[in-house]
Write a protein that holds these residues in place. Structure first.
Motif, PDB file in Angstrom:
ATOM      1  N   SER A 154       1.004   2.268  12.865  1.00  0.00           N
ATOM      2  CA  SER A 154       0.294   2.267  14.155  1.00  0.00           C
ATOM      3  C   SER A 154       0.955   3.188  15.159  1.00  0.00           C
ATOM      4  CB  SER A 154       0.241   0.840  14.720  1.00  0.00           C
ATOM      5  OG  SER A 154      -0.511  -0.013  13.869  1.00  0.00           O
ATOM      6  N   ILE A 155       2.294   3.170  15.225  1.00  0.00           N
ATOM      7  CA  ILE A 155       3.002   4.032  16.163  1.00  0.00           C
ATOM      8  C   ILE A 155       2.733   5.496  15.842  1.00  0.00           C
ATOM      9  CG2 ILE A 155       5.288   4.778  16.947  1.00  0.00           C
ATOM     10  CD1 ILE A 155       4.411   2.140  18.128  1.00  0.00           C
ATOM     11  N   PHE A 156       2.505   5.804  14.567  1.00  0.00           N
ATOM     12  CA  PHE A 156       2.210   7.182  14.186  1.00  0.00           C
ATOM     13  C   PHE A 156       0.726   7.520  14.343  1.00  0.00           C
ATOM     14  CE2 PHE A 156       6.456   7.503  12.385  1.00  0.00           C
ATOM     15  CZ  PHE A 156       6.761   8.829  12.658  1.00  0.00           C
ATOM     16  N   GLY A 157       0.020   6.699  15.108  1.00  0.00           N
ATOM     17  CA  GLY A 157      -1.318   7.066  15.540  1.00  0.00           C
ATOM     18  C   GLY A 157      -2.450   6.690  14.607  1.00  0.00           C
ATOM     19  N   LEU A 158      -2.176   5.844  13.626  1.00  0.00           N
ATOM     20  CA  LEU A 158      -3.212   5.468  12.662  1.00  0.00           C
ATOM     21  C   LEU A 158      -3.601   4.012  12.846  1.00  0.00           C
ATOM     22  CD1 LEU A 158      -1.578   7.186   9.562  1.00  0.00           C
ATOM     23  CD2 LEU A 158      -3.582   8.006  10.804  1.00  0.00           C
ATOM     24  N   ASN A 159      -4.881   3.733  12.813  1.00  0.00           N
ATOM     25  CA  ASN A 159      -5.361   2.359  12.845  1.00  0.00           C
ATOM     26  C   ASN A 159      -5.365   1.844  11.411  1.00  0.00           C
ATOM     27  OD1 ASN A 159      -6.922  -0.021  12.826  1.00  0.00           O
ATOM     28  ND2 ASN A 159      -8.050   0.634  14.639  1.00  0.00           N
ATOM     29  N   PRO A 160      -4.456   0.916  11.065  1.00  0.00           N
ATOM     30  CA  PRO A 160      -4.339   0.478   9.677  1.00  0.00           C
ATOM     31  C   PRO A 160      -5.638  -0.054   9.082  1.00  0.00           C
ATOM     32  CG  PRO A 160      -2.496  -0.327  10.973  1.00  0.00           C
ATOM     33  CD  PRO A 160      -3.490   0.236  11.942  1.00  0.00           C
ATOM     34  N   ASP A 161      -6.476  -0.679   9.912  1.00  0.00           N
ATOM     35  CA  ASP A 161      -7.702  -1.302   9.411  1.00  0.00           C
ATOM     36  C   ASP A 161      -8.858  -0.323   9.273  1.00  0.00           C
ATOM     37  OD1 ASP A 161      -6.460  -3.840   9.387  1.00  0.00           O
ATOM     38  OD2 ASP A 161      -6.828  -4.033  11.530  1.00  0.00           O
ATOM     39  N   ILE A 162      -8.763   0.836   9.926  1.00  0.00           N
ATOM     40  CA  ILE A 162      -9.876   1.781   9.924  1.00  0.00           C
ATOM     41  C   ILE A 162      -9.501   3.097   9.252  1.00  0.00           C
ATOM     42  CG2 ILE A 162     -11.401   3.165  11.402  1.00  0.00           C
ATOM     43  CD1 ILE A 162     -11.298   0.894  13.446  1.00  0.00           C
ATOM     44  N   ASP A 163      -8.326   3.614   9.596  1.00  0.00           N
ATOM     45  CA  ASP A 163      -7.941   4.949   9.132  1.00  0.00           C
ATOM     46  C   ASP A 163      -7.342   4.955   7.729  1.00  0.00           C
ATOM     47  OD1 ASP A 163      -8.689   5.898  11.629  1.00  0.00           O
ATOM     48  OD2 ASP A 163      -6.693   5.644  12.467  1.00  0.00           O
ATOM     49  N   ILE A 164      -6.903   3.788   7.233  1.00  0.00           N
ATOM     50  CA  ILE A 164      -6.172   3.736   5.974  1.00  0.00           C
ATOM     51  C   ILE A 164      -6.981   3.009   4.910  1.00  0.00           C
ATOM     52  CG2 ILE A 164      -3.998   3.100   4.847  1.00  0.00           C
ATOM     53  CD1 ILE A 164      -3.724   5.064   7.180  1.00  0.00           C
ATOM     54  N   ASP A 165      -7.186   3.662   3.774  1.00  0.00           N
ATOM     55  CA  ASP A 165      -7.851   3.056   2.629  1.00  0.00           C
ATOM     56  C   ASP A 165      -6.775   2.478   1.710  1.00  0.00           C
ATOM     57  OD1 ASP A 165      -9.132   2.416   0.252  1.00  0.00           O
ATOM     58  OD2 ASP A 165     -10.504   4.129   0.348  1.00  0.00           O
ATOM     59  N   GLU A 166      -6.724   1.147   1.628  1.00  0.00           N
ATOM     60  CA  GLU A 166      -5.662   0.512   0.840  1.00  0.00           C
ATOM     61  C   GLU A 166      -5.738   0.875  -0.640  1.00  0.00           C
ATOM     62  OE1 GLU A 166      -7.102  -3.905  -0.240  1.00  0.00           O
ATOM     63  OE2 GLU A 166      -7.275  -3.433   1.884  1.00  0.00           O
ATOM     64  N   ASP A 167      -6.919   1.244  -1.121  1.00  0.00           N
ATOM     65  CA  ASP A 167      -7.077   1.579  -2.532  1.00  0.00           C
ATOM     66  C   ASP A 167      -6.685   3.014  -2.851  1.00  0.00           C
ATOM     67  OD1 ASP A 167      -8.013  -0.937  -3.321  1.00  0.00           O
ATOM     68  OD2 ASP A 167     -10.031  -0.463  -2.634  1.00  0.00           O
ATOM     69  N   GLU A 168      -6.414   3.814  -1.811  1.00  0.00           N
ATOM     70  CA  GLU A 168      -6.109   5.222  -2.069  1.00  0.00           C
ATOM     71  C   GLU A 168      -4.916   5.762  -1.287  1.00  0.00           C
ATOM     72  OE1 GLU A 168      -9.553   7.594  -1.380  1.00  0.00           O
ATOM     73  OE2 GLU A 168     -10.805   6.542  -2.832  1.00  0.00           O
ATOM     74  N   GLU A 169      -4.542   5.136  -0.163  1.00  0.00           N
ATOM     75  CA  GLU A 169      -3.595   5.786   0.736  1.00  0.00           C
ATOM     76  C   GLU A 169      -2.340   4.983   1.045  1.00  0.00           C
ATOM     77  OE1 GLU A 169      -6.231   8.519   3.591  1.00  0.00           O
ATOM     78  OE2 GLU A 169      -6.787   6.403   3.714  1.00  0.00           O
ATOM     79  N   THR A 170      -2.150   3.825   0.449  1.00  0.00           N
ATOM     80  CA  THR A 170      -0.931   3.046   0.652  1.00  0.00           C
ATOM     81  C   THR A 170      -0.156   2.964  -0.659  1.00  0.00           C
ATOM     82  OG1 THR A 170      -1.825   0.873   0.033  1.00  0.00           O
ATOM     83  CG2 THR A 170      -2.254   1.629   2.286  1.00  0.00           C
ATOM     84  N   LEU A 171       0.911   2.181  -0.660  1.00  0.00           N
ATOM     85  CA  LEU A 171       1.679   1.959  -1.889  1.00  0.00           C
ATOM     86  C   LEU A 171       0.935   1.077  -2.888  1.00  0.00           C
ATOM     87  CD1 LEU A 171       5.300   1.271  -0.539  1.00  0.00           C
ATOM     88  CD2 LEU A 171       4.514   3.307  -1.772  1.00  0.00           C
ATOM     89  N   TYR A 172      -0.078   0.362  -2.429  1.00  0.00           N
ATOM     90  CA  TYR A 172      -0.731  -0.629  -3.290  1.00  0.00           C
ATOM     91  C   TYR A 172      -1.234  -0.053  -4.612  1.00  0.00           C
ATOM     92  CZ  TYR A 172      -3.846  -4.417  -4.730  1.00  0.00           C
ATOM     93  OH  TYR A 172      -4.472  -5.400  -5.437  1.00  0.00           O
ATOM     94  N   PRO A 173      -1.964   1.073  -4.619  1.00  0.00           N
ATOM     95  CA  PRO A 173      -2.409   1.608  -5.911  1.00  0.00           C
ATOM     96  C   PRO A 173      -1.245   1.942  -6.839  1.00  0.00           C
ATOM     97  CG  PRO A 173      -3.562   2.695  -4.103  1.00  0.00           C
ATOM     98  CD  PRO A 173      -2.457   1.889  -3.496  1.00  0.00           C
ATOM     99  N   PHE A 174      -0.136   2.353  -6.281  1.00  0.00           N
ATOM    100  CA  PHE A 174       1.017   2.730  -7.099  1.00  0.00           C
ATOM    101  C   PHE A 174       1.612   1.525  -7.802  1.00  0.00           C
ATOM    102  CE2 PHE A 174       5.492   4.009  -7.683  1.00  0.00           C
ATOM    103  CZ  PHE A 174       5.285   5.170  -8.416  1.00  0.00           C
ATOM    104  N   PHE A 175       1.510   0.353  -7.178  1.00  0.00           N
ATOM    105  CA  PHE A 175       2.064  -0.859  -7.770  1.00  0.00           C
ATOM    106  C   PHE A 175       1.109  -1.530  -8.753  1.00  0.00           C
ATOM    107  CE2 PHE A 175       4.807  -1.255  -3.787  1.00  0.00           C
ATOM    108  CZ  PHE A 175       5.936  -0.809  -4.443  1.00  0.00           C
TER     109      PHE A 175
END
Length: 400
Positions: A154-175
Motif C-alpha cells: 500500500s505504501i508503494f502506491g498499490l491497492n492490494p484489493d484492486i491493483d494486485i491479482d493474487e493468482d498472477e502477481e503475488t508469491l501465492y502462485p509460486f507456492f
C-alpha cells in the motif's frame, strides 16, 4: 429467555462493515494519488545536492552538460529556471561518472529480512524507508511483501484489493503445486527508480494453508521454495528486502530459510521487548528443527533495532539501556525515534523520504530524516561488509 443486551452481528453486517472500510481507503487514495491512481515520485535535487549524491563536483556536472555527455535538467516553462534533477537523472550521472555503488559480479546480493513475530513494531515502516534510502544511494533494490496485510504494498502506491491479482502477481502462485519456477513473473517496477517489488494482498494468506498441506509430503521443497525463488532473481539486485507476516507461520519459516541476514525491530517497552525475547527463542528452536529437515542455515548478521523510541518516557530509556546491555554488540547503534512525521506521512500512504516543499523544512522533519538516514547508513555498511570486493574500500574508509 431474555434477549441479549447487545444484538448479534451477522455476516451480512460484517460484509457491510468491510465494504465501508474499503470505501474509506478508496477515498484516501483518490485524495493522495494522481487522477489515474498511479503514485508518482516528485523529488527533485538541485545541483549541489546532485554533486553530493553522485560524488563529483558541481563544476564537473555542468561541464558534462555543456559537452553533451549529460542532458540538462528540465526547465520551468514560466520562469525558465531549472526544475532540478529527478532520481533517475542522478543515477544516469552516477553511471556516466562511474560512481554507481552496485556490488561486483563476484558478490552476492544481500537478502535481508525485517522480522519479528509481533505486529506493530515498525516492520513495514522500516522496510519502506530502508528500501528508499538505499535507492537514493543508487543501489538496485527489490522489496518482497510476504505479508497478506500488504502494508508495504500500500505504501508503494498499490491497492492490494484492486491493483494486485493474487493468482498472477503475488508469491501465492509460486507456492502452489505446479506453480512458476522462478519469481520473474511477479516482479514489477515501482515509481521509485531502482526499486522493484513483489506485491501482496489478502489472497497470500491462502499460501499458508497451501504450504502447510505440502509440508508433510515435501518438507525440504516447501522450506526452501522461497529461497530458490529469490535465487532466480537475485543477480538483478544489490539487496532484497523481505517483509514477512507478524506471526510464526509457514511463510515466516520460509523467510527465515531464505534470508542471509535479519533485522529485528523492537520498541523499548515491556510487552515488545518480551515479545522479541520470545521471538529469538522461538527462532532458535525453530531453526534447530528446520535444520533436521533442510540442513543447516547460517546468517551473515542478525541485528536488533530499537524502534518507536520516546526519550521523554523514562520506561523507554530504562528498557533501551537494558537492551544495550543484554544484546551488546547485536544492537544497531542507530535508533528509530517515535515521530509524528512518520505517522503523518503514513496517513497519506507516503514515507518521510517522499515529502517535498515546506514539509521538509521543519525541525521535526529534519530530526526524523536524520534518524532514518543513520539507520540506512549503518545497514548499508553491514551490507557492504558481506561483499568481499568491498574489503579494501571499507578499510580505507576506516570501517573495518
Amino acid at each position: 429467555m431474555d434477549s441479549p443486551i447487545l444484538p448479534s452481528v451477522s455476516l451480512d453486517e460484517l460484509n457491510l462493515l468491510s465494504n465501508r472500510a474499503t470505501s474509506v481507503i478508496d477515498r484516501l487514495r483518490d485524495q493522495v494519488f494522481a487522477p489515474d491512481t498511479q503514485k508518482q515520485l516528485d523529488l527533485r535535487f538541485n545541483v549541489r545536492t546532485a554533486a553530493q549524491m553522485v560524488g563529483r563536483s558541481e563544476t564537473l556536472i555542468r561541464e558534462a552538460e555543456k559537452e553533451g555527455r549529460l542532458p540538462e535538467p528540465e526547465k520551468d516553462e514560466r520562469t525558465g529556471r531549472r526544475k532540478g534533477y529527478a532520481l533517475h537523472e542522478i543515477n544516469n550521472m552516477r553511471e556516466i561518472f562511474g560512481t554507481l555503488p552496485h556490488r561486483s559480479a563476484e558478490d552476492d546480493a544481500l537478502v535481508l529480512a525485517v522480522q519479528n513475530f509481533k505486529g506493530g513494531v515498525g516492520k513495514s515502516t522500516l522496510v519502506t524507508h530502508l528500501s528508499q534510502y538505499l535507492a537514493l544511494q543508487g543501489y538496485r533494490v527489490c522489496v518482497i511483501d510476504c505479508d497478506s496485510q500488504a502494508s508495504t504494498t500500500s505504501i508503494f502506491g498499490l491497492n492490494p484489493d484492486i491493483d494486485i491479482d493474487e493468482d498472477e502477481e503475488t508469491l501465492y502462485p509460486f507456492f502452489r503445486h505446479g506453480g512458476p519456477q522462478d519469481l520473474r513473473y511477479a516482479l514489477r517496477a515501482t515509481y521509485w527508480p531502482g526499486i522493484a517489488m513483489v506485491a501482496a494482498n489478502l489472497g497470500l494468506y491462502d499460501a499458508e494453508y497451501e504450504l502447510a498441506g505440502r509440508m508433510a509430503r515435501e518438507s525440504g521443497f516447501v522450506l526452501d521454495r522461497l529461497r530458490d525463488g529469490i535465487n532466480s532473481i537475485r543477480d538483478h539486485f544489490d539487496v532484497i528486502l523481505l517483509d514477512p507476516p507478524p506471526a510464526l507461520g509457514m511463510i515466516s519459516l520460509s523467510v527465515l530459510r531464505a534470508a542471509d541476514a535479519i533485522l529485528v525491530p523492537t520498541p523499548p517497552n515491556n510487552v515488545d521487548f518480551g515479545s522479541t525475547v520470545h521471538f529469538l527463542k522461538m527462532m532458535n528452536s525453530t531453526l534447530a528443527e528446520l535444520e533436521k529437515i533442510g540442513g543447516a542455515h547460517q546468517y551473515k548478521f542478525i541485528k536488533i533495532l530499537a524502534t518507536k523510541m520516546n526519550d521523554s518516557k523514562s520506561a523507554h530509556v530504562a528498557i533501551k539501556r537494558m537492551m544495550d546491555a543484554v544484546f551488546a554488540g547485536d544492537m544497531l547503534q542507530s535508533v528509530l525515534k517515535d515521530s509524528a512525521e512518520i505517522d503523518n506521512a503514513t496517513a497519506n500512504l507516503m514515507t518521510v523520504y517522499e515529502l517535498t516543499g515546506g514539509a521538509t523544512r521543519s525541525e521535526t522533519h529534519k530530526r526524523c530524516r536524520a534518524y532514518l538516514d543513520s539507520i540506512g547508513r549503518e545497514v548499508e555498511v553491514l551490507m557492504r561488509k558481506t561483499w568481499p570486493s568491498q574489503r579494501d574500500a571499507l578499510s580505507q574508509e576506516g570501517l573495518l
